[in-house]
Motif scaffolding. Structure first.
Motif, PDB file in Angstrom:
ATOM      1  N   ASN A 194       0.811  -1.224   0.000  1.00 16.91           N
ATOM      2  CA  ASN A 194       0.000   0.000   0.000  1.00 16.91           C
ATOM      3  C   ASN A 194       0.841   1.270   0.000  1.00 16.91           C
ATOM      4  O   ASN A 194       0.359   2.330  -0.359  1.00 16.91           O
ATOM      5  CB  ASN A 194      -0.980  -0.008   1.190  1.00 16.91           C
ATOM      6  CG  ASN A 194      -0.303  -0.323   2.522  1.00 16.91           C
ATOM      7  OD1 ASN A 194       0.831  -0.788   2.551  1.00 16.91           O
ATOM      8  ND2 ASN A 194      -0.988  -0.071   3.620  1.00 16.91           N
ATOM      9  N   VAL A 195       2.112   1.148   0.395  1.00 16.31           N
ATOM     10  CA  VAL A 195       2.955   2.355   0.399  1.00 16.31           C
ATOM     11  C   VAL A 195       4.304   2.192  -0.312  1.00 16.31           C
ATOM     12  O   VAL A 195       4.991   3.188  -0.546  1.00 16.31           O
ATOM     13  CB  VAL A 195       3.258   2.865   1.832  1.00 16.31           C
ATOM     14  CG1 VAL A 195       2.054   3.521   2.451  1.00 16.31           C
ATOM     15  CG2 VAL A 195       3.784   1.757   2.710  1.00 16.31           C
ATOM     16  N   MET A 196       4.705   0.963  -0.639  1.00 17.70           N
ATOM     17  CA  MET A 196       6.047   0.768  -1.195  1.00 17.70           C
ATOM     18  C   MET A 196       5.990   0.064  -2.545  1.00 17.70           C
ATOM     19  O   MET A 196       5.372  -0.994  -2.676  1.00 17.70           O
ATOM     20  CB  MET A 196       6.899  -0.073  -0.224  1.00 17.70           C
ATOM     21  CG  MET A 196       7.129   0.620   1.107  1.00 17.70           C
ATOM     22  SD  MET A 196       7.775  -0.502   2.369  1.00 17.70           S
ATOM     23  CE  MET A 196       9.481  -0.632   1.837  1.00 17.70           C
ATOM     24  N   GLU A 197       6.690   0.622  -3.531  1.00 19.51           N
ATOM     25  CA  GLU A 197       6.743  -0.027  -4.845  1.00 19.51           C
ATOM     26  C   GLU A 197       7.390  -1.404  -4.738  1.00 19.51           C
ATOM     27  O   GLU A 197       6.983  -2.347  -5.404  1.00 19.51           O
ATOM     28  CB  GLU A 197       7.514   0.835  -5.852  1.00 19.51           C
ATOM     29  CG  GLU A 197       6.747   2.058  -6.350  1.00 19.51           C
ATOM     30  CD  GLU A 197       6.711   3.213  -5.348  1.00 19.51           C
ATOM     31  OE1 GLU A 197       7.316   3.100  -4.255  1.00 19.51           O
ATOM     32  OE2 GLU A 197       6.065   4.234  -5.655  1.00 19.51           O
ATOM     33  N   SER A 198       8.413  -1.493  -3.896  1.00 16.57           N
ATOM     34  CA  SER A 198       9.049  -2.802  -3.736  1.00 16.57           C
ATOM     35  C   SER A 198       8.041  -3.805  -3.176  1.00 16.57           C
ATOM     36  O   SER A 198       8.122  -5.008  -3.451  1.00 16.57           O
ATOM     37  CB  SER A 198      10.270  -2.687  -2.812  1.00 16.57           C
ATOM     38  OG  SER A 198       9.885  -2.203  -1.543  1.00 16.57           O
ATOM     39  N   GLY A 199       7.079  -3.313  -2.415  1.00 16.00           N
ATOM     40  CA  GLY A 199       6.020  -4.167  -1.885  1.00 16.00           C
ATOM     41  C   GLY A 199       5.052  -4.605  -2.978  1.00 16.00           C
ATOM     42  O   GLY A 199       4.570  -5.743  -2.981  1.00 16.00           O
ATOM     43  N   ILE A 200       4.773  -3.695  -3.908  1.00 13.75           N
ATOM     44  CA  ILE A 200       3.894  -4.047  -5.043  1.00 13.75           C
ATOM     45  C   ILE A 200       4.556  -5.149  -5.863  1.00 13.75           C
ATOM     46  O   ILE A 200       3.935  -6.158  -6.206  1.00 13.75           O
ATOM     47  CB  ILE A 200       3.627  -2.806  -5.933  1.00 13.75           C
ATOM     48  CG1 ILE A 200       2.851  -1.756  -5.129  1.00 13.75           C
ATOM     49  CG2 ILE A 200       2.867  -3.209  -7.201  1.00 13.75           C
ATOM     50  CD1 ILE A 200       2.613  -0.448  -5.867  1.00 13.75           C
ATOM     51  N   LEU A 201       5.857  -4.962  -6.143  1.00  7.66           N
ATOM     52  CA  LEU A 201       6.568  -5.972  -6.935  1.00  7.66           C
ATOM     53  C   LEU A 201       6.616  -7.298  -6.161  1.00  7.66           C
ATOM     54  O   LEU A 201       6.415  -8.373  -6.744  1.00  7.66           O
ATOM     55  CB  LEU A 201       7.995  -5.497  -7.249  1.00  7.66           C
ATOM     56  CG  LEU A 201       8.765  -6.424  -8.185  1.00  7.66           C
ATOM     57  CD1 LEU A 201       8.183  -6.373  -9.593  1.00  7.66           C
ATOM     58  CD2 LEU A 201      10.256  -6.067  -8.224  1.00  7.66           C
ATOM     59  N   TRP A 202       6.878  -7.206  -4.880  1.00  2.83           N
ATOM     60  CA  TRP A 202       6.936  -8.412  -4.037  1.00  2.83           C
ATOM     61  C   TRP A 202       5.628  -9.206  -4.183  1.00  2.83           C
ATOM     62  O   TRP A 202       5.636 -10.403  -4.440  1.00  2.83           O
ATOM     63  CB  TRP A 202       7.163  -8.001  -2.572  1.00  2.83           C
ATOM     64  CG  TRP A 202       7.276  -9.151  -1.627  1.00  2.83           C
ATOM     65  CD1 TRP A 202       6.239  -9.879  -1.106  1.00  2.83           C
ATOM     66  CD2 TRP A 202       8.482  -9.735  -1.105  1.00  2.83           C
ATOM     67  NE1 TRP A 202       6.721 -10.866  -0.284  1.00  2.83           N
ATOM     68  CE2 TRP A 202       8.093 -10.809  -0.261  1.00  2.83           C
ATOM     69  CE3 TRP A 202       9.844  -9.447  -1.263  1.00  2.83           C
ATOM     70  CZ2 TRP A 202       9.018 -11.601   0.418  1.00  2.83           C
ATOM     71  CZ3 TRP A 202      10.767 -10.240  -0.572  1.00  2.83           C
ATOM     72  CH2 TRP A 202      10.346 -11.300   0.247  1.00  2.83           C
ATOM     73  N   ARG A 203       4.518  -8.513  -4.022  1.00  2.00           N
ATOM     74  CA  ARG A 203       3.216  -9.176  -4.078  1.00  2.00           C
ATOM     75  C   ARG A 203       3.000  -9.811  -5.456  1.00  2.00           C
ATOM     76  O   ARG A 203       2.564 -10.958  -5.565  1.00  2.00           O
ATOM     77  CB  ARG A 203       2.110  -8.167  -3.764  1.00  2.00           C
ATOM     78  CG  ARG A 203       0.747  -8.801  -3.599  1.00  2.00           C
ATOM     79  CD  ARG A 203      -0.314  -7.789  -3.182  1.00  2.00           C
ATOM     80  NE  ARG A 203      -0.254  -7.456  -1.762  1.00  2.00           N
ATOM     81  CZ  ARG A 203      -1.344  -7.357  -0.959  1.00  2.00           C
ATOM     82  NH1 ARG A 203      -2.549  -7.560  -1.446  1.00  2.00           N
ATOM     83  NH2 ARG A 203      -1.218  -7.035   0.309  1.00  2.00           N
ATOM     84  N   GLU A 204       3.339  -9.063  -6.520  1.00  2.00           N
ATOM     85  CA  GLU A 204       3.120  -9.586  -7.880  1.00  2.00           C
ATOM     86  C   GLU A 204       3.956 -10.831  -8.148  1.00  2.00           C
ATOM     87  O   GLU A 204       3.469 -11.806  -8.695  1.00  2.00           O
ATOM     88  CB  GLU A 204       3.480  -8.511  -8.917  1.00  2.00           C
ATOM     89  CG  GLU A 204       2.410  -7.449  -9.054  1.00  2.00           C
ATOM     90  CD  GLU A 204       2.809  -6.339 -10.039  1.00  2.00           C
ATOM     91  OE1 GLU A 204       2.104  -5.325 -10.045  1.00  2.00           O
ATOM     92  OE2 GLU A 204       3.833  -6.494 -10.762  1.00  2.00           O
ATOM     93  N   VAL A 205       5.240 -10.761  -7.760  1.00  2.00           N
ATOM     94  CA  VAL A 205       6.133 -11.883  -8.080  1.00  2.00           C
ATOM     95  C   VAL A 205       5.750 -13.126  -7.275  1.00  2.00           C
ATOM     96  O   VAL A 205       5.725 -14.239  -7.811  1.00  2.00           O
ATOM     97  CB  VAL A 205       7.611 -11.490  -7.844  1.00  2.00           C
ATOM     98  CG1 VAL A 205       8.518 -12.700  -7.983  1.00  2.00           C
ATOM     99  CG2 VAL A 205       8.024 -10.388  -8.810  1.00  2.00           C
ATOM    100  N   VAL A 206       5.424 -12.937  -5.996  1.00  2.00           N
ATOM    101  CA  VAL A 206       5.017 -14.091  -5.179  1.00  2.00           C
ATOM    102  C   VAL A 206       3.783 -14.739  -5.802  1.00  2.00           C
ATOM    103  O   VAL A 206       3.691 -15.967  -5.927  1.00  2.00           O
ATOM    104  CB  VAL A 206       4.754 -13.661  -3.709  1.00  2.00           C
ATOM    105  CG1 VAL A 206       4.128 -14.801  -2.913  1.00  2.00           C
ATOM    106  CG2 VAL A 206       6.050 -13.208  -3.044  1.00  2.00           C
TER     107      VAL A 206
END
Ligand code: IPM
Ligand code: MG
Length: 368
Positions: A194-206
């Motif tokens: 919700n606040v970090m691009e690295s978190g968005i990528l993390w969610r997508e890749v997982v």
């Protein structure tokens, strides 16, 4: 065939004390079960700094790379607080993790029945708890560049960078999914999408790795702050949790307290397979060097002993011996043997670090 090799890096604070009990178990395995290891010892952290002016020498790094497994005690202490960042004890540990590429850090939080009343949470919330946190260990904000303290205008600015590549996320996700297949088949991935691009990528890749390779696993995603709350609200909803380096650091300390004491939590840090098919590996208790009790005989050696059990399982194909050792620990706890950290509010008579080691060895003997 040569005996498998173990490099022991006991480190600082209570590290050498808890590791002494593991050495007794290693000796017991040789004597009583004919399972022999080639053990060498070396310095890490403040102890290495005191001897060599660096928290990890190149020679020790090379030995770690060559060992079948590294057992580490703990690093750090107030004596080293004022050292330059580049030679702080923790840098030795971080270098080992990075250069051995130990990307999957397994932190199992299991509540032994005998300790269910020692948790700061109510018994029914933690009794029977058995979760596995898989923490990414070689990237993220711990290692990202740029980093440093810089001057901007007339003030200083401290910078660290959260950085994850797709392949770094994918490989730790695979570790989590593989573990889940051997457990209840559930993985919860935690980030701050919700606040970090690295978190968005993390969610997508997982999610991608899941959909392509592990559709049989039940995957959920959670923001890490909610995850922290859920860990203390209803921890048994989780089985395997996979998360990044920094969130994993914080969430695993939180999970440790569910089990009654930080002195109970082991860990395995695993990398890519070596020539013998086993992963590069370092095993260490999750607790730190606890300088306040170092040298007093109060330290609980169980986290270090259980870390060695993980080494038997993941590095040495000795799953049955690992189970025996874990059962010996459970037996000792069920018998009421307690180190100081496991004293309830009503008090009692704690055993010393070596007293706990005696009890575990006696339980191993009894199980022969
Ligand atoms: C851990 C510790 C380490 C970390 C420190 C000692 C560098 O807290 O293993 O959880 O932050 O990773
Ligand atoms: Mg930590």
């Amino acid at each position: 065939m040569a005996n498998p090799s173990i490099l022991i890096l006991a480190g600082d604070g209570i590290g050498p004390e808890v590791m002494a009990e593991v050495k007794r178990i290693i000796a017991w395995l040789a004597d009583r079960r004919g399972i022999r290891f080639e053990v060498t010892e070396d310095l890490v952290g403040g102890a290495a700094y005191d001897a060599h002016g660096t928290p990890l020498t190149d020679a020790t790094m090379a030995k770690a790379q060559a060992a079948d497994a590294v057992l580490l005690g703990a690093v750090g202490g107030p004596k080293y607080d004022s050292l330059d960042f580049s030679v702080k004890p923790e840098r030795g540990l971080l270098r080992l993790r990075k250069e051995m590429d130990l990307y999957a850090n397994l932190r199992p939080a299991q509540c032994f029945d005998a300790l269910a009343d020692f948790s700061s949470l109510k018994r029914d919330i933690v009794a029977g708890l058995d979760i596995m946190i898989v923490r990414e260990l070689t990237s993220g904000v711990y290692f990202g560049e740029p980093r440093g303290i810089f001057t901007e205008g007339n003030e200083r600015v401290g910078i660290n960078t959260q950085r994850y590549t797709e392949s770094e996320i994918a490989r730790v996700a695979r570790s989590a999914f593989e573990l889940a297949r051997r457990r209840s088949g559930k993985v919860c991935s935690m980030e701050k999408a919700n606040v970090m691009e690295s978190g968005i990528l993390w969610r997508e890749v997982v999610q991608e790795v899941h959909d392509k390779e592990y559709p049989d696993i039940a995957l959920t995603h959670m923001y890490a702050d909610n995850g922290a709350m859920q860990l203390v609200r209803q921890p048994k909803q989780f089985d395997v949790i996979v998360t990044d380096n920094l969130f994993g650091d914080v969430l695993s300390d939180c999970a440790a307290m569910l089990t009654g004491s930080l002195g109970m939590l082991p860990s395995a840090s695993l990398g890519a397979p070596m020539a013998n098919g086993r992963p590069k590996a370092l095993y260490e208790p999750v607790h730190g060097s606890a300088p306040d009790i170092a040298g007093t005989g109060k330290a609980n050696p169980i986290a270090c002993i259980l870390s060695f059990a993980m080494a038997l399982r993941y590095s040495f194909d000795q799953g049955t011996e690992a189970e025996r050792l874990e059962a010996a620990v459970a037996k000792v706890l069920a018998d009421g043997v307690r180190t100081a950290d496991l004293m309830g509010p009503e008090g009692g008579h704690p055993v010393s670090t070596s007293g706990m080691g005696d009890a575990v060895l006696a339980a191993l003997d009894a199980g022969l």
